[in-house]
Design a protein around this motif. Structure first.
Motif, PDB file in Angstrom:
ATOM      1  N   PRO A  35      23.382  60.230   6.953  1.00 19.39           N
ATOM      2  CA  PRO A  35      24.567  60.513   6.227  1.00 19.39           C
ATOM      3  C   PRO A  35      25.683  59.394   6.702  1.00 19.39           C
ATOM      4  O   PRO A  35      25.790  58.981   7.780  1.00 19.39           O
ATOM      5  CB  PRO A  35      24.933  61.881   6.747  1.00 19.39           C
ATOM      6  N   ALA A  36      26.403  59.078   5.846  1.00 16.65           N
ATOM      7  CA  ALA A  36      27.525  57.883   6.041  1.00 16.65           C
ATOM      8  C   ALA A  36      28.358  58.264   7.267  1.00 16.65           C
ATOM      9  O   ALA A  36      28.646  57.460   8.055  1.00 16.65           O
ATOM     10  CB  ALA A  36      28.488  57.746   5.105  1.00 16.65           C
ATOM     11  N   GLU A  37      28.895  59.581   7.616  1.00 12.80           N
ATOM     12  CA  GLU A  37      29.550  59.695   8.717  1.00 12.80           C
ATOM     13  C   GLU A  37      28.830  59.688   9.875  1.00 12.80           C
ATOM     14  O   GLU A  37      29.225  59.063  10.920  1.00 12.80           O
ATOM     15  CB  GLU A  37      29.977  61.431   8.697  1.00 12.80           C
ATOM     16  N   THR A  38      27.494  59.942   9.877  1.00 13.93           N
ATOM     17  CA  THR A  38      26.695  59.876  11.027  1.00 13.93           C
ATOM     18  C   THR A  38      26.603  58.280  11.248  1.00 13.93           C
ATOM     19  O   THR A  38      26.483  57.920  12.636  1.00 13.93           O
ATOM     20  CB  THR A  38      25.421  60.505  10.921  1.00 13.93           C
ATOM     21  N   GLN A  39      26.093  57.583  10.272  1.00 12.87           N
ATOM     22  CA  GLN A  39      26.017  55.953  10.590  1.00 12.87           C
ATOM     23  C   GLN A  39      27.493  55.516  11.104  1.00 12.87           C
ATOM     24  O   GLN A  39      27.307  54.395  12.192  1.00 12.87           O
ATOM     25  CB  GLN A  39      25.652  55.333   9.232  1.00 12.87           C
TER      26      GLN A  39
END
Length: 247
Positions: free
Chosen positions: A195-199
């Motif tokens: 997910p973009a947030e995790t990246q």
């Protein structure tokens, strides 16, 4: 054994005999391709999937001594004694400590750490006869920096440092070097699927502000296995954008 070569091009005995374990995907593939582009004779071990063009592919599981020995025999018969060994094959079984089974721990250590021991021991026979050799162990930033949910993986990757430094003291006088390359976060299909947030969370911890490409790891591995790095042994070289600050 499976071998792929360019159609109509005869095999040439040029360059060094290089073996990359787990060399048909990810970082291992990038490393194998880097040596191939350098003019070396490249062999890989693999457990599944395809063998890249121009390389000698030998099916082998590094947890099985008989398969390791058979793989080396195939490579030696085709390319000659292994002069450069890249111990890259590895697995993960990520989970938090209280959920981690003993099998989760021992399977990862057997593949990543003991598997490296097996291939190093087998490769050392030919290197000792040649009185030269380059061994590069592919570790990870988590091996010395640590990572939650990776006690098994971090332990296996940290252990490679002890192998490299002990081996340097044993075989350094025979023209054999052994070093560790420790990648950080690398651009792979796995990281792209996060997910973009995790990246973004991962990126915020990296001073370079980006993930590395697999080629950036491969270039360092190829260099430390070259004659230019002949006086470097027992070293840990991070390729992590400053994440571990040299560990």
């Amino acid at each position: 054994m499976q071998e792929q070569d360019t159609a109509g091009t005869p095999e040439k005995k040029t360059g060094r005999s290089v073996l990359v374990t787990g060399g048909n995907r990810g970082i291992g593939l990038a490393i194998a391709q880097s040596f191939l582009a350098n003019g070396d004779r490249v062999a890989i071990t693999y457990r599944s999937g395809n063998v890249p063009a121009g390389m000698l592919g030998v099916k082998a599981d590094v947890t099985d001594n008989a398969q390791v020995d058979a793989a080396f025999s195939e490579v030696e018969n085709t390319h000659g004694a292994v002069e450069v060994l890249i111990a890259n094959a590895g697995i993960t079984r990520d989970t938090l400590l209280l959920r981690m089974s003993e099998t989760d721990f021992t399977d990862v250590v057997d593949t990543n750490l003991t598997g490296s021991f097996r291939v190093i021991k087998r490769a050392s026979r030919g290197m000792l006869r040649l009185r030269k050799g380059r061994i590069v162990l592919i570790s990870s930033v988590s091996g010395l920096y640590g990572a939650p949910g990776q006690i098994n993986y971090s332990a296996s990757k940290a252990g490679l440092v002890g192998i490299a430094r002990s081996l340097t003291r044993e075989l350094g006088s025979r023209g054999i070097t052994c070093n560790v390359v420790a990648p950080g976060f690398i651009n792979t299909d796995m990281t792209a699927a996060l997910p973009a947030e995790t990246q973004q969370t991962y990126l915020s911890s990296i001073p370079a502000g980006r993930f590395a490409d697999a080629d950036e790891v491969a270039n360092v591995v190829r260099w430390v296995a070259s004659d230019e790095a002949a006086y470097i042994s027992g070293a840990v070289i991070p390729v992590d954008g400053g994440l571990g600050m040299g560990h």
